[in-house]
Design a protein around this motif. Structure first.
Motif, mmCIF file in Angstrom:
data_model
loop_
_atom_site.group_PDB
_atom_site.id
_atom_site.type_symbol
_atom_site.label_atom_id
_atom_site.label_comp_id
_atom_site.label_asym_id
_atom_site.label_seq_id
_atom_site.Cartn_x
_atom_site.Cartn_y
_atom_site.Cartn_z
ATOM 1 N N LEU A 1 38.293 50.448 20.872
ATOM 2 C CA LEU A 1 38.250 51.795 20.468
ATOM 3 C C LEU A 1 39.529 52.777 20.651
ATOM 4 C CD1 LEU A 1 34.311 52.563 21.125
ATOM 5 C CD2 LEU A 1 35.496 52.075 18.949
ATOM 6 N N GLU A 2 40.282 52.249 21.938
ATOM 7 C CA GLU A 2 41.243 53.052 22.356
ATOM 8 C C GLU A 2 42.539 52.134 22.402
ATOM 9 O OE1 GLU A 2 40.732 54.887 25.859
ATOM 10 O OE2 GLU A 2 39.192 56.654 25.225
ATOM 11 N N GLY A 3 42.367 51.047 21.645
ATOM 12 C CA GLY A 3 43.497 50.134 21.677
ATOM 13 C C GLY A 3 43.077 48.740 21.909
ATOM 14 N N PRO A 4 43.693 47.904 22.347
ATOM 15 C CA PRO A 4 43.322 46.312 22.138
ATOM 16 C C PRO A 4 42.131 46.386 23.276
ATOM 17 C CG PRO A 4 45.716 46.498 22.902
ATOM 18 C CD PRO A 4 45.297 47.801 22.651
ATOM 19 N N PRO A 5 41.248 45.463 22.899
ATOM 20 C CA PRO A 5 40.033 45.144 23.491
ATOM 21 C C PRO A 5 40.307 44.734 24.768
ATOM 22 C CG PRO A 5 39.716 44.284 21.263
ATOM 23 C CD PRO A 5 41.280 44.549 21.502
ATOM 24 N N THR B 1 41.266 57.897 27.290
ATOM 25 C CA THR B 1 40.990 57.664 28.830
ATOM 26 C C THR B 1 41.757 56.683 29.150
ATOM 27 O OG1 THR B 1 38.697 58.632 28.571
ATOM 28 C CG2 THR B 1 39.329 57.505 30.470
ATOM 29 N N ILE B 2 41.786 55.615 28.664
ATOM 30 C CA ILE B 2 42.594 54.293 29.196
ATOM 31 C C ILE B 2 44.102 54.719 29.222
ATOM 32 C CG2 ILE B 2 43.395 51.931 28.751
ATOM 33 C CD1 ILE B 2 40.455 51.581 27.762
ATOM 34 N N ALA B 3 44.832 55.203 28.143
ATOM 35 C CA ALA B 3 46.235 55.606 28.187
ATOM 36 C C ALA B 3 46.377 56.656 29.345
ATOM 37 C CB ALA B 3 46.571 56.083 26.689
ATOM 38 N N ASP B 4 45.430 57.818 29.367
ATOM 39 C CA ASP B 4 45.924 58.850 30.315
ATOM 40 C C ASP B 4 45.794 58.322 31.699
ATOM 41 O OD1 ASP B 4 46.635 60.621 28.503
ATOM 42 O OD2 ASP B 4 44.925 62.018 28.798
ATOM 43 N N LEU B 5 44.899 57.347 31.790
ATOM 44 C CA LEU B 5 44.825 56.799 33.309
ATOM 45 C C LEU B 5 46.200 56.165 33.657
ATOM 46 C CD1 LEU B 5 43.273 55.975 35.981
ATOM 47 C CD2 LEU B 5 42.285 54.330 34.653
ATOM 48 N N PRO C 1 35.538 71.861 8.724
ATOM 49 C CA PRO C 1 34.817 70.570 8.313
ATOM 50 C C PRO C 1 35.728 69.414 8.492
ATOM 51 C CG PRO C 1 35.772 72.082 6.653
ATOM 52 C CD PRO C 1 35.902 72.960 7.816
ATOM 53 N N VAL C 2 37.156 69.439 8.906
ATOM 54 C CA VAL C 2 37.864 68.547 9.295
ATOM 55 C C VAL C 2 38.735 68.566 10.660
ATOM 56 C CG1 VAL C 2 39.894 67.023 8.602
ATOM 57 C CG2 VAL C 2 38.281 67.944 6.745
ATOM 58 N N LEU C 3 38.312 67.760 11.578
ATOM 59 C CA LEU C 3 39.111 68.123 12.846
ATOM 60 C C LEU C 3 39.770 66.785 13.100
ATOM 61 C CD1 LEU C 3 39.326 69.391 15.548
ATOM 62 C CD2 LEU C 3 37.179 68.718 16.305
ATOM 63 N N LEU C 4 41.015 66.949 13.411
ATOM 64 C CA LEU C 4 41.809 65.731 13.734
ATOM 65 C C LEU C 4 42.028 65.880 15.284
ATOM 66 C CD1 LEU C 4 44.564 65.919 10.926
ATOM 67 C CD2 LEU C 4 42.446 64.722 11.046
ATOM 68 N N LYS C 5 41.509 64.801 15.878
ATOM 69 C CA LYS C 5 41.759 64.616 17.367
ATOM 70 C C LYS C 5 42.687 63.587 17.810
ATOM 71 C CE LYS C 5 37.780 65.814 19.899
ATOM 72 N NZ LYS C 5 36.715 65.633 20.300
ATOM 73 N N PRO C 6 43.866 64.017 18.251
ATOM 74 C CA PRO C 6 45.312 63.240 18.556
ATOM 75 C C PRO C 6 44.679 62.039 19.555
ATOM 76 C CG PRO C 6 45.917 65.340 18.299
ATOM 77 C CD PRO C 6 44.376 65.580 18.358
ATOM 78 N N GLU C 7 44.831 60.823 19.397
ATOM 79 C CA GLU C 7 44.806 59.861 20.369
ATOM 80 C C GLU C 7 45.936 59.237 20.964
ATOM 81 O OE1 GLU C 7 40.229 58.233 19.093
ATOM 82 O OE2 GLU C 7 42.007 56.964 18.591
ATOM 83 N N THR C 8 46.863 59.248 19.774
ATOM 84 C CA THR C 8 48.503 58.692 20.340
ATOM 85 C C THR C 8 49.304 59.724 19.448
ATOM 86 O OG1 THR C 8 48.690 57.286 18.451
ATOM 87 C CG2 THR C 8 47.654 56.266 20.513
#
Length: 493
Positions: A353-357, A307-311, A82-89
């Motif tokens: 959504l992934e950082g500064p617009p 995606t943006i950070a990994d690129l 029921p709770v999934l945490l998906k690390p972005e940073t």
């Protein structure tokens, strides 16, 4: 099937003395074992932290719980995780609640997870009405007393739901006596009473050599020993939950070499598992600081949660330069989901959504552009490979829409509509489809497009997964006191 009417469904929770002690596989093995005995078994993990997700019921859960559902021979449900945490940073994770994107969790607000407990208990109650037995998986370790307040993953859940606990220790990493006895020492009295037994996992050698160790642990904790599970050699063939578990071995006689750069937020990397098992394929996971191998026949850019950070990370490693050289040699590149987005001209994130617009330049290897949007696509799909005509089952989990001229050369179709993109000369391919290599027909056709004699192996991936799950269940049945584990679940707390 009618819902259960008895007031309490038997349940047992497998917790561990630390991360990667083998909890996920223990739960999968127990699910298959008790399902073979005729019980309707359902897996459950209150909170998971992973970027390896599965699409079920229009939502997403941790890939490990999807594997456990398969082991239990039941359809996967969003209520199983029921709770999934998906690390972005390193300090922020996306929160998925009962399969749906819920918000963001900053590391400094980790204690606020307690507010999600009602959803966790609701999902547990939902499963309880349909099960003869629930096997629950903890997360990390209950000994992290600094996280006990607000905990919903280990003792916080076990206490709230009144589920007895079996504690697993990993002897392969060493210090298993100290880790089990130390966990007993730091737990408070109420949590300690929930633990009804312990087991030792990943033992190599003669288990009789650890008889004195078992006696020491039992004597110092008062917990009952449930046995020693020897090392299960085929564990690496099953989907891994953590990117740290990605392991491959060099196959010097393989016909094909496929290279995959390991991105910091790599996601859905179980896409690669069928390739790892192919005898004709040498799958090379390329760590940071190492160039992409010049002899690779194919480079796969995997999925990414950021995606943006990994690129940006890919560029700091010089892998963009390696990709350009790879293409000059006439070799192919395949981008999966986030990797597909990286291959285009631009990636726009107008809502931040992934950082500064803003908008950043992609690798420019496909004539497409991506716009990240808040509406998340999570769905299973039936697709067809344009080149071979092979049908396959896959799934999508992504933010964003990708369009452009190279989408006219789509390598797949879904419901007759083009999916993905390809460069005009066919060397660069991109798709949002996950799980495509699990389809034997497509996988063989794709490998033959890289080498005429590849893909002739007798590997039937789905059947191989079933064989390994059965072997895992038998392995646990042979070495653990599974009758006592079932009795613990039935007795409750």
């Amino acid at each position: 099937m009618s819902p259960r009417t008895n007031p309490r469904t038997p349940a047992v929770m497998i917790q561990g003395t630390g991360s990667n002690v083998g909890k996920s596989l223990l739960v999968a093995g127990l699910c298959r074992l008790f399902a073979r005995r005729g019980l309707r078994v359902l897996p459950f993990k209150p909170q998971n932290m992973s970027n390896n997700a599965a699409a079920v019921e229009g939502g997403e859960i941790g890939r490990a719980q999807a594997l456990q559902a398969r082991a239990a021979q039941v359809p996967a449900s969003v209520h199983m995780n029921p709770v999934l945490l998906k690390p972005e940073t390193d300090r922020r994770s996306q929160i998925v609640v009962q399969g749906r994107r819920f918000g963001l969790l900053e590391s400094g607000a980790f204690g606020e997870r307690q507010s999600l407990l009602p959803w966790v208990l609701e999902s547990f109650a939902h499963l309880s009405r349909e099960a003869d037995l629930i096997v629950v998986e903890g997360a990390g370790s209950p000994a992290e007393t600094n996280l006990r307040k607000g905990d919903i993953a280990n003792m916080g859940f076990a206490s709230a739901a009144q589920v007895p606990v079996v504690l697993a220790g990993d002897i392969d990493r060493g210090g298993v006596i100290a880790s089990l006895v130390g966990t007993h020492a730091v737990l408070d009295a109420d949590d300690r009473r929930l633990v009804r037994g312990f087991l030792i996992n990943k033992f190599r050698g003669d288990p009789g050599l650890f008889d004195e160790g078992l006696a020491t642990i039992a004597g110092m904790t008062g917990w009952h020993s449930l046995g020693i599970a020897p090392w299960f050699a085929e564990a690496h063939k099953l989907p891994a939950e953590d990117a740290l578990d990605i392991t491959t071995e060099r196959k010097t006689n393989a016909l094909l070499r496929i290279a995959v750069p390991i991105l910091p937020r790599i996601a859905n990397f179980d896409d690669l598992d069928p390739l790892k098992l192919e005898p004709d394929v040498d799958l090379t996971m390329v760590p940071p600081g190492v160039p992409l191998p010049a002899d690779a026949d194919l480079v796969i850019l995997p999925g990414s949660k950021a995606t943006i950070a990994d690129l940006a990370f890919l560029r700091t490693q010089g892998w963009d330069i390696d990709l350009a050289a790879h293409l000059r040699r006439g070799r192919k590149v395949l981008g999966l989901c986030g990797g597909y987005q990286m291959l285009g001209r631009t990636i726009a994130d107008p809502d931040g959504l992934e950082g500064p617009p803003g908008t950043i330049a992609g690798l420019g290897l496909l004539d497409v552009d991506t716009v990240l949007t808040g509406d998340k696509a999570v769905r299973p799909v039936l697709a067809r490979h344009a080149q071979s005509g092979e049908a396959l089952s896959a799934y999508e989990i992504h933010l964003g829409r990708t369009t452009g001229p190279d989408a006219a050369h789509a390598p797949f179709s879904v419901k007759g509509e083009p999916e993905g993109a390809a460069s005009a000369e066919g060397l660069v391919l991109g798709t949002y489809l996950h799980g495509l290599f699990s389809a034997d027909g497509f996988r063989r056709a794709f490998l033959k497009s890289l080498h005429p004699h590849a893909g002739d192996s007798p590997l039937h991936y789905e059947a191989e997964m079933e064989r390994i799950l059965d072997a895992l269940a038998s392995h646990l049945e042979d070495h653990l006191d599974t009758g006592r584990i079932l009795a613990i679940a039935q007795e409750g707390v």
